[in-house]
Scaffold this active site. Structure first.
Site, short mmCIF file in Angstrom:
data_model
loop_
_atom_site.label_atom_id
_atom_site.label_comp_id
_atom_site.label_asym_id
_atom_site.label_seq_id
_atom_site.Cartn_x
_atom_site.Cartn_y
_atom_site.Cartn_z
N HIS A 49 0.82 -1.21 0.00
CA HIS A 49 0.00 0.00 0.00
C HIS A 49 0.85 1.26 0.00
CE1 HIS A 49 -2.42 -3.28 1.65
NE2 HIS A 49 -3.49 -2.62 1.28
N HIS A 279 -4.03 3.32 -3.43
CA HIS A 279 -4.22 2.77 -2.07
C HIS A 279 -3.45 1.48 -1.83
CE1 HIS A 279 -6.22 0.92 1.43
NE2 HIS A 279 -6.29 -0.16 0.68
N GLU A 429 -18.37 -3.27 24.37
CA GLU A 429 -17.57 -4.49 24.53
C GLU A 429 -16.33 -4.49 23.63
OE1 GLU A 429 -20.83 -4.46 23.71
OE2 GLU A 429 -21.81 -5.12 25.57
N HIS A 491 -29.71 -14.12 24.74
CA HIS A 491 -28.69 -13.97 25.77
C HIS A 491 -28.00 -15.29 26.13
CE1 HIS A 491 -30.27 -10.02 26.02
NE2 HIS A 491 -29.61 -9.71 27.12
C1 LIG Z 1 -12.00 -4.17 9.69
C2 LIG Z 1 -11.43 -4.03 8.30
N1 LIG Z 1 -12.25 -4.04 7.25
C3 LIG Z 1 -11.75 -3.96 6.00
C4 LIG Z 1 -10.41 -3.86 5.78
C5 LIG Z 1 -9.85 -3.81 4.37
N2 LIG Z 1 -9.35 -2.45 4.11
C6 LIG Z 1 -8.06 -2.12 4.22
S1 LIG Z 1 -7.81 -0.48 4.03
C7 LIG Z 1 -9.44 -0.19 3.76
C8 LIG Z 1 -9.99 1.19 3.58
C9 LIG Z 1 -9.07 2.12 2.96
O1 LIG Z 1 -9.45 3.42 3.21
P1 LIG Z 1 -8.71 4.30 4.27
O2 LIG Z 1 -8.85 3.68 5.60
O3 LIG Z 1 -9.19 5.68 4.14
O4 LIG Z 1 -7.19 4.17 3.87
P2 LIG Z 1 -6.47 4.91 2.64
O5 LIG Z 1 -6.96 4.26 1.40
O6 LIG Z 1 -6.83 6.33 2.70
O7 LIG Z 1 -5.03 4.64 2.88
C10 LIG Z 1 -10.16 -1.37 3.81
C11 LIG Z 1 -11.62 -1.47 3.59
C12 LIG Z 1 -9.59 -3.83 6.93
N3 LIG Z 1 -8.26 -3.72 6.83
N4 LIG Z 1 -10.11 -3.88 8.17
#
Ligand SMILES: Cc1ncc(C[n+]2csc(CCOP(=O)(O)OP(=O)(O)O)c2C)c(N)n1
Ligand SMILES: [Mg+2]
Length: 683
Positions: A49, A279, A429, A491
């Protein structure tokens, strides 16, 4: 610290700025060093990334060269500032920083081995692989909540030990971190606790994987944080002076601080900057060539010019004096206090005090046996454990009176007094479990929680990470079966025990009586490198072991609690509340001339790990094996075999008084005896 440095001014630590011979390196070059390493490492791995490290490089350069207190020579320095990259997908940002700052854990070779087997630079940051990384991140939102826990730990330990604990927690969080539900729990808790040493830098780039954030989100994050009691502001995340000014201001805040840093994802990439395409994949040779031109970085891949590297290395030395001063302060501390601080930060238990507390509880139970719920037995145990183990910080997600996690003497840890040892986490939680991970990671604290077992699902992602990281966080989860009665199937956990047992490196305890409860508590505290769940009943249970025994019989995960008269034809294995049912079934079988033994299995994991001879002896050689647990069968075949009989649940529970439910679902001594007899006949 000069907050007014312009974007082209030297980003050198105050103590080095102007010193003879120290060449001023422009901020731009410092930040570009991060960008170049990130894009080149991702390109080499053909995976990773680049967008986040390139976008957040300016923010990181300002923070790490001018604000963050740390010493690359001692990544475990107790009073270092903590930095959490909550958006773990941007791991190359951390690896670039660690290399540039001179941490020995990340060499240039390790950067070249980004995402390869055995490297110090795995896809997402792993605290147990790479020194200098505070917590494992990747599942979005977790790191932010870990940061809240670290900030709680800092305030609590400062209240207890004074000036030797005096640091901040910084979190870099992305859009995704702030969209995850856990972030709301974490933000609300931090605001409520007025954790003013917590500073969140929001990588406000308006982009996530699917594209523009506007596809799925229109939250005003400034207002959101302010509503939760934070101080929040927005800056240009590519303007080092503005970033520094905001960070400078944050140092004196009376509440947690969020700085939304407007950035461009993939900053510098000619066509992919500002787009989701930067990304999560390698930029490609052409794009990288263009980025080098655009950024003004003519240097070959993985090459950091000497003066830029040395400026970074000098930044790495910034806190040497602070570190030395801290050591002096520690040395002048009262020796007993110092020893206590060092013991706690190492994670060593107060062995003697703990052993004494466990013995006291067991002797009391032998003297006056108790027919109580295991949740009440846990409270009874805690009355002795809490004074003996001062690093234990308890809590509950708004079920204090049901979970029995607060002892009489415990005071509340809150904004008015951080020295308390009980946290009212609120109905949070997930945030609770993740904050507990942060406390355990910070060191000096053994956190334990309270909620209903069925809501372990609400905390599961954080429990999983505790298991992955090997952190000692202890979850008291009461109301552990249909035995909770009238509240009904919403529950009543049926699959949660199996689901928790499926998590590697997690100990799931289900004690059968008050004696097993104190033993399981002892084992959970002893388990330095893994989390535990204590599944406890709401309903009363007889005390099955009435004689004092110093030995911890739960340590092997299972033991014979009632031997057969003569050679056993049947072995009945049960956990928790069902052990008493199994014992009654044994009596019924005896009346029919069938010799049965009963084995209590408080912990599957410890049984699996027990030495072969012990495991064989406990499992035994009876022709018929029966398992009894008011939960689903999954996982039980490892003990009873696929041809064993199982008495438990195969569907959701129901609402009724618990004794009626046990009869309704056929979890009774008669049913257990019948299951054994049917098996005997069919052989
Ligand atoms: C709980 C969770 N859901 C999904 C993902 C997969 N995932 C990795 S980064 C991302 C989103 C990217 O957007 P952002 O957080 O704004 O990061 P940017 O692209 O700006 O670096 C997702 C959905 C993850 N890592 N964790
Ligand atoms: Mg984003």
């Amino acid at each position: 610290m000069n907050a007014k440095a312009s974007s082209t001014a030297a980003v050198m630590p105050a103590e080095h700025r102007g010193s003879p011979g120290a060449a001023a390196v422009a901020h731009k070059d410092m930040a570009n060093a991060i960008r170049a390493l990130a894009m080149d490492a991702v390109e080499q791995a053909k995976s990773g990334h680049p967008g986040l490290p390139m976008g957040a490089a300016d923010v990181a350069a300002v923070l790490f060269t001018r604000f963050l207190k740390f010493d690359p020579a001692d990544p475990a320095w107790a009073d270092r500032d903590r930095f959490v990259l909550s958006a773990g997908h941007g791991s190359m940002l951390l690896y670039a920083l660690l290399y540039l700052l001179g941490f020995s854990s990340v060499s240039l070779d390790e950067i070249k081995r980004f995402r390869q087997i055995g490297s110090k630079t795995p896809g997402h940051p792993e605290n147990f692989i790479t020194a200098g990384i505070e917590t494992t991140t990747g599942p979005l939102g977790q790191g932010l909540a870990n940061g809240v826990g670290m900030a709680i730990a800092e305030r609590h330990l400062a209240a207890e030990f004074g000036a030797i604990v005096d640091h901040r927690t910084y979190v870099l969080a992305s859009d995704g971190d702030l969209m995850e539900g856990i972030s709301q729990e974490a933000i609300a808790l931090a605001g409520h606790l007025k954790l003013n040493r917590l500073i969140v830098l929001f990588d406000d780039n308006g982009i996530s994987i699917d594209g523009a954030l506007s596809l799925s989100d229109s939250v005003d994050q400034i207002k959101r944080f302010e509503a939760a009691g934070w101080s929040a502001s927005r800056v240009d995340g590519h303007d080092p002076a503005a970033i520094a000014a905001a960070l400078e201001k944050a140092q004196g805040s009376d509440r947690p601080v969020m700085i939304a840093c407007k950035t461009t994802i993939g900053f510098g990439a000619p066509t992919k900057a500002g787009r989701a395409s930067s990304h999560g994949s390698a930029l490609g040779a052409d794009e990288i060539k263009g980025a080098r031109e655009k950024l003004g970085w003519p240097h070959p891949p993985f090459e950091i010019p000497g003066e830029i590297l040395s400026a970074w290395r000098k930044a790495g030395e910034r806190s040497k004096t602070a570190h030395a001063d801290w050591r002096k302060r520690l040395a002048t501390l009262d020796p007993a206090k110092r020893a206590e601080f060092e013991r706690r930060m190492k994670g060593d238990l107060p062995k003697q005090a703990l052993a004494d507390a466990v013995r006291t509880v067991k002797q009391a139970l032998a003297a006056t046996p108790k027919e109580i719920a295991t949740r009440t037995a846990s409270e009874f145990a805690l009355e002795s454990l809490i004074p003996a183990v001062p690093e234990m910080i308890g809590g509950s997600a708004d079920l204090t009176g049901s979970n029995n996690t607060r002892t009489k003497a415990m005071t509340v840890l809150g904004a008015a007094d951080y020295s308390g040892r009980f946290i009212h986490y609120g109905i949070r939680e997930h945030g609770m479990a993740a904050a507990m991970n942060g406390m355990a990671l910070h060191g000096g604290i053994i956190p334990y929680s309270g909620t209903f077992l069925v809501f372990s699902d609400y905390a599961r992602p954080a429990i999983r990470l505790a298991a992955l990281m090997g952190e000692r966080a202890i979850h008291v989860m009461t109301h552990d079966s249909i035995g909770l009665g009238e509240d009904g199937p919403t529950h009543q956990p049926v699959e949660q025990l199996a689901a928790l047992r499926a998590i590697p490196n997690l100990l799931v305890f289900r004690p059968a009586d008050a004696v097993e409860t104190i033993e399981c508590w002892q084992l959970a505290l002893d388990a330095r490198d893994r989390p535990s769940v204590l599944a406890l009943t709401r309903q009363n249970l007889p005390q099955l072991s009435q004689n004092f025994l110093d030995k911890n019989r739960c340590a092997a995960g299972a033991y014979e609690i009632a031997a057969a008269e003569g050679k056993a034809q049947v072995s009945i294995f049960a956990t928790g509340s069902e052990v008493a049912i199994a014992a009654e079934a044994k009596t019924l079988l005896a009346a029919k001339g069938v010799a049965a033994r009963v084995v209590s299995v408080p912990c599957f994991e410890l049984l699996r790990e027990a030495p072969e001879a012990i495991r064989r002896a406990v499992i035994g050689e009876a022709r018929v094996k029966v398992g009894v647990e008011a939960a689903v069968r999954q996982g039980w075949d490892a003990i009873i075999g696929s041809d064993g009989a199982f008495v438990g649940m195969s569907d959701f529970g129901a609402s009724a008084p618990y004794k009626d439910l046990y009869r309704h679902f056929g979890i009774t001594p008669e049913a257990v005896a019948q299951a054994a007899l049917s098996k005997l006949e069919s052989r």
